[in-house]
Design an enzyme around this catalytic site. Sequence first.
Site, PDB file in Angstrom:
ATOM      1  N   ASP A 125       0.847  -1.194   0.000  1.00  0.00           N
ATOM      2  CA  ASP A 125       0.000   0.000   0.000  1.00  0.00           C
ATOM      3  C   ASP A 125       0.886   1.249   0.000  1.00  0.00           C
ATOM      4  O   ASP A 125       1.881   1.325   0.716  1.00  0.00           O
ATOM      5  CB  ASP A 125      -0.920  -0.005   1.225  1.00  0.00           C
ATOM      6  CG  ASP A 125      -2.090   0.952   1.073  1.00  0.00           C
ATOM      7  OD1 ASP A 125      -3.226   0.486   0.952  1.00  0.00           O
ATOM      8  OD2 ASP A 125      -1.854   2.185   1.057  1.00  0.00           O
ATOM      9  N   ILE A 126       0.509   2.224  -0.779  1.00  0.00           N
ATOM     10  CA  ILE A 126       1.300   3.454  -0.930  1.00  0.00           C
ATOM     11  C   ILE A 126       1.228   4.322   0.335  1.00  0.00           C
ATOM     12  O   ILE A 126       2.137   5.135   0.578  1.00  0.00           O
ATOM     13  CB  ILE A 126       0.828   4.229  -2.189  1.00  0.00           C
ATOM     14  CG1 ILE A 126       1.915   5.138  -2.715  1.00  0.00           C
ATOM     15  CG2 ILE A 126      -0.467   4.981  -1.936  1.00  0.00           C
ATOM     16  CD1 ILE A 126       1.637   5.686  -4.107  1.00  0.00           C
ATOM     17  N   ASN A 145     -12.917  -3.178   2.682  1.00  0.00           N
ATOM     18  CA  ASN A 145     -13.828  -2.050   2.779  1.00  0.00           C
ATOM     19  C   ASN A 145     -14.764  -2.105   1.574  1.00  0.00           C
ATOM     20  O   ASN A 145     -14.284  -2.170   0.437  1.00  0.00           O
ATOM     21  CB  ASN A 145     -13.048  -0.733   2.775  1.00  0.00           C
ATOM     22  CG  ASN A 145     -12.111  -0.612   3.970  1.00  0.00           C
ATOM     23  OD1 ASN A 145     -12.432  -1.063   5.062  1.00  0.00           O
ATOM     24  ND2 ASN A 145     -10.945  -0.018   3.761  1.00  0.00           N
ATOM     25  N   GLY A 205     -15.880   2.703   3.691  1.00  0.00           N
ATOM     26  CA  GLY A 205     -14.590   3.379   3.557  1.00  0.00           C
ATOM     27  C   GLY A 205     -13.826   2.999   2.302  1.00  0.00           C
ATOM     28  O   GLY A 205     -12.629   3.284   2.203  1.00  0.00           O
ATOM     29  N   GLN A 206     -14.510   2.382   1.339  1.00  0.00           N
ATOM     30  CA  GLN A 206     -13.818   1.996   0.098  1.00  0.00           C
ATOM     31  C   GLN A 206     -13.523   3.234  -0.744  1.00  0.00           C
ATOM     32  O   GLN A 206     -14.404   4.073  -0.960  1.00  0.00           O
ATOM     33  CB  GLN A 206     -14.682   1.013  -0.701  1.00  0.00           C
ATOM     34  CG  GLN A 206     -13.969   0.459  -1.928  1.00  0.00           C
ATOM     35  CD  GLN A 206     -14.777  -0.603  -2.659  1.00  0.00           C
ATOM     36  OE1 GLN A 206     -15.948  -0.852  -2.344  1.00  0.00           O
ATOM     37  NE2 GLN A 206     -14.159  -1.226  -3.643  1.00  0.00           N
ATOM     38  N   HIS A 237     -10.224  -5.487  -3.251  1.00  0.00           N
ATOM     39  CA  HIS A 237      -8.911  -5.699  -2.630  1.00  0.00           C
ATOM     40  C   HIS A 237      -9.082  -6.041  -1.168  1.00  0.00           C
ATOM     41  O   HIS A 237     -10.006  -5.559  -0.508  1.00  0.00           O
ATOM     42  CB  HIS A 237      -8.015  -4.465  -2.784  1.00  0.00           C
ATOM     43  CG  HIS A 237      -8.633  -3.183  -2.319  1.00  0.00           C
ATOM     44  ND1 HIS A 237      -9.537  -2.473  -3.083  1.00  0.00           N
ATOM     45  CD2 HIS A 237      -8.488  -2.479  -1.171  1.00  0.00           C
ATOM     46  CE1 HIS A 237      -9.917  -1.389  -2.420  1.00  0.00           C
ATOM     47  NE2 HIS A 237      -9.300  -1.381  -1.243  1.00  0.00           N
ATOM     48  N   HIS A 241      -6.944  -5.794   2.343  1.00  0.00           N
ATOM     49  CA  HIS A 241      -5.780  -5.238   3.026  1.00  0.00           C
ATOM     50  C   HIS A 241      -5.207  -6.324   3.938  1.00  0.00           C
ATOM     51  O   HIS A 241      -5.959  -6.977   4.680  1.00  0.00           O
ATOM     52  CB  HIS A 241      -6.180  -4.055   3.916  1.00  0.00           C
ATOM     53  CG  HIS A 241      -6.752  -2.878   3.188  1.00  0.00           C
ATOM     54  ND1 HIS A 241      -6.036  -1.729   2.946  1.00  0.00           N
ATOM     55  CD2 HIS A 241      -7.981  -2.661   2.655  1.00  0.00           C
ATOM     56  CE1 HIS A 241      -6.803  -0.854   2.308  1.00  0.00           C
ATOM     57  NE2 HIS A 241      -7.995  -1.396   2.119  1.00  0.00           N
TER      58      HIS A 241
HETATM   59  P1  AMP Z   1      -9.743   1.316   0.255  1.00  0.00           P
HETATM   60  O1  AMP Z   1      -9.837   2.644   0.965  1.00  0.00           O
HETATM   61  O2  AMP Z   1     -10.111   0.127   1.084  1.00  0.00           O
HETATM   62  O3  AMP Z   1     -10.473   1.355  -1.066  1.00  0.00           O
HETATM   63  O4  AMP Z   1      -8.201   1.085  -0.032  1.00  0.00           O
HETATM   64  C1  AMP Z   1      -7.519   1.645  -1.107  1.00  0.00           C
HETATM   65  C2  AMP Z   1      -6.077   1.616  -0.738  1.00  0.00           C
HETATM   66  O5  AMP Z   1      -5.303   1.811  -1.920  1.00  0.00           O
HETATM   67  C3  AMP Z   1      -5.635   2.698   0.257  1.00  0.00           C
HETATM   68  O6  AMP Z   1      -5.108   2.087   1.423  1.00  0.00           O
HETATM   69  C4  AMP Z   1      -4.586   3.488  -0.514  1.00  0.00           C
HETATM   70  O7  AMP Z   1      -3.517   3.921   0.290  1.00  0.00           O
HETATM   71  C5  AMP Z   1      -4.140   2.491  -1.555  1.00  0.00           C
HETATM   72  N1  AMP Z   1      -3.555   3.058  -2.776  1.00  0.00           N
HETATM   73  C6  AMP Z   1      -4.041   4.092  -3.511  1.00  0.00           C
HETATM   74  N2  AMP Z   1      -3.260   4.323  -4.578  1.00  0.00           N
HETATM   75  C7  AMP Z   1      -2.260   3.399  -4.525  1.00  0.00           C
HETATM   76  C8  AMP Z   1      -1.120   3.106  -5.342  1.00  0.00           C
HETATM   77  N3  AMP Z   1      -0.861   3.808  -6.460  1.00  0.00           N
HETATM   78  N4  AMP Z   1      -0.309   2.095  -4.971  1.00  0.00           N
HETATM   79  C9  AMP Z   1      -0.558   1.387  -3.853  1.00  0.00           C
HETATM   80  N5  AMP Z   1      -1.615   1.589  -3.045  1.00  0.00           N
HETATM   81  C10 AMP Z   1      -2.452   2.586  -3.374  1.00  0.00           C
END
Ligand code: AMP
Length: 116
Positions: A32-33, A89, A95-96, A102, A104
């Site tokens: 995760d970024i 999420n 919170g998606q 995906h 986590h």
């Molecule tokens: P969610 O809020 O459950 O939809 O999770 C989306 C996740 O994607 C968040 O934890 C972000 O930090 C992560 N995210 C967004 N952009 C990127 C990216 N380019 N590379 C890796 N993770 C990312």
Amino acid sequence: MSDPNCLFCKIIKKEIPAKIEFEDENLLAFYDITPQAPTHLLVIPKKHIASLDKAESSDKALIGELLLRVSEIAKSLGLDKEGFRVVNNAGALGGQTVFHLHFHLLGGRQMKWPPG
Ligand code: AMP
Ligand code: ZN
């Protein structure tokens, strides 16, 4: 199968870089970024499924494979020794923020309950 406007589909196609931990024909796991724990990965199907509630009965084997892979990755990173958390999420109140299914995988710190 793939959505040209989807961030995670772009990561799958390597149009956007990511630190990849695992990849096979059906799945991708990357870091995760914005990590929310010392170890924070996202495990996704390569098939574009917008959210868990959009999965269909034909995705049963894929989602089973995905969750078993989450477990394998947790073990390969040693997270099983102290424990870890797996989160999905779904939708706005869930919170998606990225609408490609995906899970986590979080580890390396004490998790709290209930989640925020
Ligand atoms: P969610 O809020 O459950 O939809 O999770 C989306 C996740 O994607 C968040 O934890 C972000 O930090 C992560 N995210 C967004 N952009 C990127 C990216 N380019 N590379 C890796 N993770 C990312
Ligand atoms: Zn996608």
